[in-house]
Design a protein around this motif. Structure first.
Motif, PDB file in Angstrom:
ATOM      1  N   ARG A 256     -47.388  38.101   5.319  1.00  0.00           N
ATOM      2  CA  ARG A 256     -46.565  39.549   4.725  1.00  0.00           C
ATOM      3  C   ARG A 256     -45.060  39.447   4.901  1.00  0.00           C
ATOM      4  N   TYR A 257     -44.949  40.102   4.193  1.00  0.00           N
ATOM      5  CA  TYR A 257     -42.881  39.908   3.553  1.00  0.00           C
ATOM      6  C   TYR A 257     -42.577  41.383   4.371  1.00  0.00           C
ATOM      7  N   ALA A 258     -41.475  41.294   5.084  1.00  0.00           N
ATOM      8  CA  ALA A 258     -40.417  42.840   4.947  1.00  0.00           C
ATOM      9  C   ALA A 258     -39.892  43.437   3.333  1.00  0.00           C
ATOM     10  N   ASP A 259     -40.248  44.207   2.755  1.00  0.00           N
ATOM     11  CA  ASP A 259     -39.885  44.054   1.361  1.00  0.00           C
ATOM     12  C   ASP A 259     -37.978  43.879   1.243  1.00  0.00           C
ATOM     13  N   SER A 260     -37.467  43.245   2.297  1.00  0.00           N
ATOM     14  CA  SER A 260     -35.616  42.978   2.566  1.00  0.00           C
ATOM     15  C   SER A 260     -35.822  41.974   1.334  1.00  0.00           C
ATOM     16  N   VAL A 261     -36.798  41.180   2.292  1.00  0.00           N
ATOM     17  CA  VAL A 261     -36.525  39.687   2.289  1.00  0.00           C
ATOM     18  C   VAL A 261     -37.766  38.928   1.231  1.00  0.00           C
ATOM     19  N   LYS A 262     -38.084  39.225   0.591  1.00  0.00           N
ATOM     20  CA  LYS A 262     -40.020  39.953  -0.334  1.00  0.00           C
ATOM     21  C   LYS A 262     -39.120  39.137  -1.690  1.00  0.00           C
ATOM     22  N   GLY A 263     -40.545  37.933  -2.041  1.00  0.00           N
ATOM     23  CA  GLY A 263     -39.100  37.056  -3.512  1.00  0.00           C
ATOM     24  C   GLY A 263     -38.431  35.968  -3.041  1.00  0.00           C
ATOM     25  N   ARG A 264     -37.691  36.079  -1.526  1.00  0.00           N
ATOM     26  CA  ARG A 264     -36.439  35.500  -1.090  1.00  0.00           C
ATOM     27  C   ARG A 264     -36.935  34.070  -0.209  1.00  0.00           C
ATOM     28  N   PHE A 265     -37.422  34.864   0.578  1.00  0.00           N
ATOM     29  CA  PHE A 265     -38.093  34.049   2.284  1.00  0.00           C
ATOM     30  C   PHE A 265     -39.658  33.421   1.858  1.00  0.00           C
ATOM     31  N   THR A 266     -39.749  32.559   2.116  1.00  0.00           N
ATOM     32  CA  THR A 266     -40.913  31.671   2.506  1.00  0.00           C
ATOM     33  C   THR A 266     -41.553  31.161   3.561  1.00  0.00           C
ATOM     34  N   ILE A 267     -42.507  31.725   4.226  1.00  0.00           N
ATOM     35  CA  ILE A 267     -43.278  30.901   5.587  1.00  0.00           C
ATOM     36  C   ILE A 267     -44.335  30.613   5.570  1.00  0.00           C
ATOM     37  N   SER A 268     -43.961  29.522   6.128  1.00  0.00           N
ATOM     38  CA  SER A 268     -45.432  27.886   6.504  1.00  0.00           C
ATOM     39  C   SER A 268     -45.136  27.734   7.304  1.00  0.00           C
ATOM     40  N   LYS A 269     -46.131  26.789   7.385  1.00  0.00           N
ATOM     41  CA  LYS A 269     -46.580  26.189   9.017  1.00  0.00           C
ATOM     42  C   LYS A 269     -47.191  24.892   8.352  1.00  0.00           C
ATOM     43  N   ASP A 270     -46.634  24.196   9.406  1.00  0.00           N
ATOM     44  CA  ASP A 270     -47.858  22.572   9.940  1.00  0.00           C
ATOM     45  C   ASP A 270     -48.235  22.476  11.094  1.00  0.00           C
ATOM     46  N   ASP A 271     -49.790  23.192  10.896  1.00  0.00           N
ATOM     47  CA  ASP A 271     -50.462  22.756  12.494  1.00  0.00           C
ATOM     48  C   ASP A 271     -49.722  21.605  12.739  1.00  0.00           C
ATOM     49  N   ALA A 272     -49.973  20.103  11.742  1.00  0.00           N
ATOM     50  CA  ALA A 272     -50.138  18.450  12.331  1.00  0.00           C
ATOM     51  C   ALA A 272     -48.614  18.488  13.165  1.00  0.00           C
ATOM     52  N   LYS A 273     -47.885  19.453  12.512  1.00  0.00           N
ATOM     53  CA  LYS A 273     -46.840  18.383  13.564  1.00  0.00           C
ATOM     54  C   LYS A 273     -46.376  20.271  14.893  1.00  0.00           C
ATOM     55  N   SER A 274     -47.122  21.122  14.294  1.00  0.00           N
ATOM     56  CA  SER A 274     -47.128  22.430  15.260  1.00  0.00           C
ATOM     57  C   SER A 274     -45.556  22.877  15.269  1.00  0.00           C
ATOM     58  N   THR A 275     -45.402  23.294  13.531  1.00  0.00           N
ATOM     59  CA  THR A 275     -44.173  23.695  13.112  1.00  0.00           C
ATOM     60  C   THR A 275     -44.056  24.541  12.338  1.00  0.00           C
ATOM     61  N   LEU A 276     -43.424  25.431  12.911  1.00  0.00           N
ATOM     62  CA  LEU A 276     -42.802  26.476  12.163  1.00  0.00           C
ATOM     63  C   LEU A 276     -41.698  26.754  10.713  1.00  0.00           C
ATOM     64  N   TYR A 277     -41.821  27.119   9.764  1.00  0.00           N
ATOM     65  CA  TYR A 277     -40.298  27.426   8.964  1.00  0.00           C
ATOM     66  C   TYR A 277     -40.255  28.953   7.516  1.00  0.00           C
ATOM     67  N   LEU A 278     -39.512  28.866   7.712  1.00  0.00           N
ATOM     68  CA  LEU A 278     -38.959  30.183   7.105  1.00  0.00           C
ATOM     69  C   LEU A 278     -37.713  29.603   5.838  1.00  0.00           C
ATOM     70  N   GLN A 279     -37.779  29.535   5.218  1.00  0.00           N
ATOM     71  CA  GLN A 279     -37.483  28.996   3.649  1.00  0.00           C
ATOM     72  C   GLN A 279     -36.751  30.628   3.411  1.00  0.00           C
ATOM     73  N   MET A 280     -35.343  30.132   3.131  1.00  0.00           N
ATOM     74  CA  MET A 280     -34.552  31.898   2.960  1.00  0.00           C
ATOM     75  C   MET A 280     -33.689  31.329   1.882  1.00  0.00           C
ATOM     76  N   ASN A 281     -34.362  31.682   0.487  1.00  0.00           N
ATOM     77  CA  ASN A 281     -33.455  31.458  -0.593  1.00  0.00           C
ATOM     78  C   ASN A 281     -32.177  32.673  -0.960  1.00  0.00           C
ATOM     79  N   SER A 282     -31.123  32.349  -2.293  1.00  0.00           N
ATOM     80  CA  SER A 282     -30.440  33.853  -2.196  1.00  0.00           C
ATOM     81  C   SER A 282     -30.267  34.660  -1.179  1.00  0.00           C
ATOM     82  N   LEU A 283     -29.816  33.957  -0.278  1.00  0.00           N
ATOM     83  CA  LEU A 283     -29.561  34.686   0.883  1.00  0.00           C
ATOM     84  C   LEU A 283     -28.241  36.039   0.710  1.00  0.00           C
ATOM     85  N   GLU A 284     -28.343  37.038   1.196  1.00  0.00           N
ATOM     86  CA  GLU A 284     -27.552  38.330   0.973  1.00  0.00           C
ATOM     87  C   GLU A 284     -26.514  38.243   2.851  1.00  0.00           C
ATOM     88  N   PRO A 285     -25.605  38.990   2.515  1.00  0.00           N
ATOM     89  CA  PRO A 285     -24.352  38.660   3.289  1.00  0.00           C
ATOM     90  C   PRO A 285     -25.297  39.949   4.110  1.00  0.00           C
TER      91      PRO A 285
END
Length: 125
Positions: free
Chosen positions: A60-89
């Motif tokens: 689930r995403y906040a409306d302000s970032v929907k379509g630009r941010f992607t959350i993902s998780k790699d359980d094997a690496k115990s790591t969470l990611y946030l890919q942020m595209n089309s960044l705005e000020p």
């Protein structure tokens, strides 16, 4: 006890991209049972949730970032990611990863009991 550590913040121009990482340590083999999330806090503003991922893979995403941010998780690496595209000020903030055990993935920050120290993201126009 889950300990979280963010990395990947920095300064970019508007329209650019960044990928934040959040590494979990200390009994991190259980991170798959947690709801994980990214919050952000700009100066003078409340901390707001921007992306959430439950233990079943639902996101689930906040409306302000929907379509630009992607959350993902790699359980094997115990790591969470946030890919942020089309960044705005307006995306400029300190970004925090957070986790709470269980199937529920709340939007209220007070319900999360594991937090990282934060990583700064600055977007210039």
């Amino acid at each position: 006890q889950v300990q979280l550590r963010e990395s990947g913040g920095g300064s970019v121009q508007a329209g650019g991209s960044l990928r934040l990482s959040c590494a979990a340590s200390e009994y991190a083999n259980t991170i798959g049972y947690y709801c994980v999330a990214w919050f952000r806090q700009a100066p003078g503003e409340d901390r707001e949730g921007v992306a959430f991922r439950n233990r079943f893979g639902g996101v689930r995403y906040a409306d302000s970032v929907k379509g630009r941010f992607t959350i993902s998780k790699d359980d094997a690496k115990s790591t969470l990611y946030l890919q942020m595209n089309s960044l705005e000020p307006e995306d400029t903030a300190m970004y925090y990863c957070a986790a709470v055990y269980g199937s529920d993935c709340p939007i209220e920050r007070h319900r999360y009991n594991h937090w990282g120290q934060g990583t700064q993201v600055t977007v210039s126009s």
